[in-house]
Design a protein around this motif. Structure first.
Motif, PDB file in Angstrom:
ATOM      1  N   HIS A  64      37.663  45.553  34.115  1.00 60.17           N
ATOM      2  CA  HIS A  64      36.454  46.019  34.775  1.00 60.17           C
ATOM      3  C   HIS A  64      34.280  44.876  34.170  1.00 60.17           C
ATOM      4  O   HIS A  64      33.929  44.215  35.555  1.00 60.17           O
ATOM      5  CB  HIS A  64      36.131  47.496  33.882  1.00 60.17           C
ATOM      6  CG  HIS A  64      34.181  47.646  34.928  1.00 60.17           C
ATOM      7  ND1 HIS A  64      34.736  48.187  36.282  1.00 60.17           N
ATOM      8  CD2 HIS A  64      33.334  48.375  34.502  1.00 60.17           C
ATOM      9  CE1 HIS A  64      33.248  48.513  36.794  1.00 60.17           C
ATOM     10  NE2 HIS A  64      32.881  48.878  35.520  1.00 60.17           N
ATOM     11  N   PRO A  65      34.536  45.044  32.712  1.00 58.16           N
ATOM     12  CA  PRO A  65      33.377  43.240  32.446  1.00 58.16           C
ATOM     13  C   PRO A  65      33.364  42.627  33.595  1.00 58.16           C
ATOM     14  O   PRO A  65      32.576  42.352  34.087  1.00 58.16           O
ATOM     15  CB  PRO A  65      34.063  43.308  31.311  1.00 58.16           C
ATOM     16  CG  PRO A  65      34.498  44.876  30.119  1.00 58.16           C
ATOM     17  CD  PRO A  65      35.711  44.937  31.743  1.00 58.16           C
ATOM     18  N   HIS A  69      40.308  41.092  38.951  1.00 58.00           N
ATOM     19  CA  HIS A  69      41.695  40.837  38.127  1.00 58.00           C
ATOM     20  C   HIS A  69      42.188  39.673  37.746  1.00 58.00           C
ATOM     21  O   HIS A  69      41.754  38.497  38.609  1.00 58.00           O
ATOM     22  CB  HIS A  69      42.829  40.871  39.922  1.00 58.00           C
ATOM     23  CG  HIS A  69      43.097  42.576  39.664  1.00 58.00           C
ATOM     24  ND1 HIS A  69      41.901  42.606  40.658  1.00 58.00           N
ATOM     25  CD2 HIS A  69      43.755  43.328  39.913  1.00 58.00           C
ATOM     26  CE1 HIS A  69      42.508  44.287  41.207  1.00 58.00           C
ATOM     27  NE2 HIS A  69      43.519  44.447  40.514  1.00 58.00           N
ATOM     28  N   LEU A  70      42.609  39.304  36.805  1.00 56.54           N
ATOM     29  CA  LEU A  70      42.704  37.950  35.875  1.00 56.54           C
ATOM     30  C   LEU A  70      44.029  38.249  35.665  1.00 56.54           C
ATOM     31  O   LEU A  70      44.608  38.971  35.387  1.00 56.54           O
ATOM     32  CB  LEU A  70      42.212  38.039  34.567  1.00 56.54           C
ATOM     33  CG  LEU A  70      40.417  38.191  34.194  1.00 56.54           C
ATOM     34  CD1 LEU A  70      39.644  38.507  32.706  1.00 56.54           C
ATOM     35  CD2 LEU A  70      39.593  37.161  35.213  1.00 56.54           C
TER      36      LEU A  70
END
Length: 194
Positions: A64-65, A69-70
């Motif tokens: 979120h920060p 998507h990582l």
């Protein structure tokens, strides 16, 4: 002679579920003092899980920060009092990707943001992968419900780092360290190393 950076005073500003924030007044070289904001973090672990085909287990998870998507490694907080970091890594591997490993090595330890945070991350290499059940009581929830898991050839995952596809710092470090282990023979520290 090195300056000792004595803490002259400390004030708790915020206490959250995972992190806390305090301000420290610190004695500086030359007689001055300065206020430093310090985020306290319990620490974390990460796992470069490599299968027998030299594929690495990667997760794609929403963060979120950064509102993205990582691609990441299996990882998690050191949130069980007294649990050794390697045991946390084993638990996280089972929780997130339902795997266990026969061989464990400590790849690196790192402070991701030492300018303001005391977080220390232990990053492990896990090999000899087998399927495992999730630990009793673990419930998949929140962002983990949307998480995908893939096995990617290590060389391709390393290229993803240079292509900008992998941006998570722990994943970048882990993939590059694992590639170095595969291409050379660095001396790795004991599992209980800091």
């Amino acid at each position: 002679m090195a300056h000792s950076y004595e803490v002259l005073g400390s004030e708790q500003v915020y206490e959250g579920r995972i992190i806390s924030l305090r301000t420290d007044t610190v004695a500086m070289p030359g007689g001055g003092e300065s206020v430093r904001e310090v985020v306290h973090h319990p620490g974390a672990v990460g796992v470069v899980a490599l299968d027998d085909e030299d594929r690495v287990v990667l997760l794609r998870q929403y963060r979120h920060p950064v509102r993205q998507h990582l691609w990441e490694l299996p990882a998690g907080l050191r949130d069980v009092d007294g649990e050794p970091p390697v045991e946390t890594a084993k638990r996280e591997l089972a929780e997130e990707v339902q795997l266990a490993a026969d061989r464990w090595s400590l790849l690196v330890t790192q402070h991701p943001s030492p300018g303001f945070c005391d977080e220390l991350i232990h990053l492990y290499l896990a090999e000899g992968l087998t399927e495992a059940a999730r630990p009793d009581g673990f419930v998949v929830e929140h962002e983990e419900l949307d998480m995908t898991v893939e096995r990617v050839p290590l060389a391709e995952a390393v290229q993803w780092v240079f292509d900008g596809k992998v941006k998570n710092a722990l994943a970048v470090i882990g993939l590059l360290a694992a590639a170095q282990v595969r291409s050379g023979s660095p001396r790795l520290r004991p599992l209980d190393g800091d």
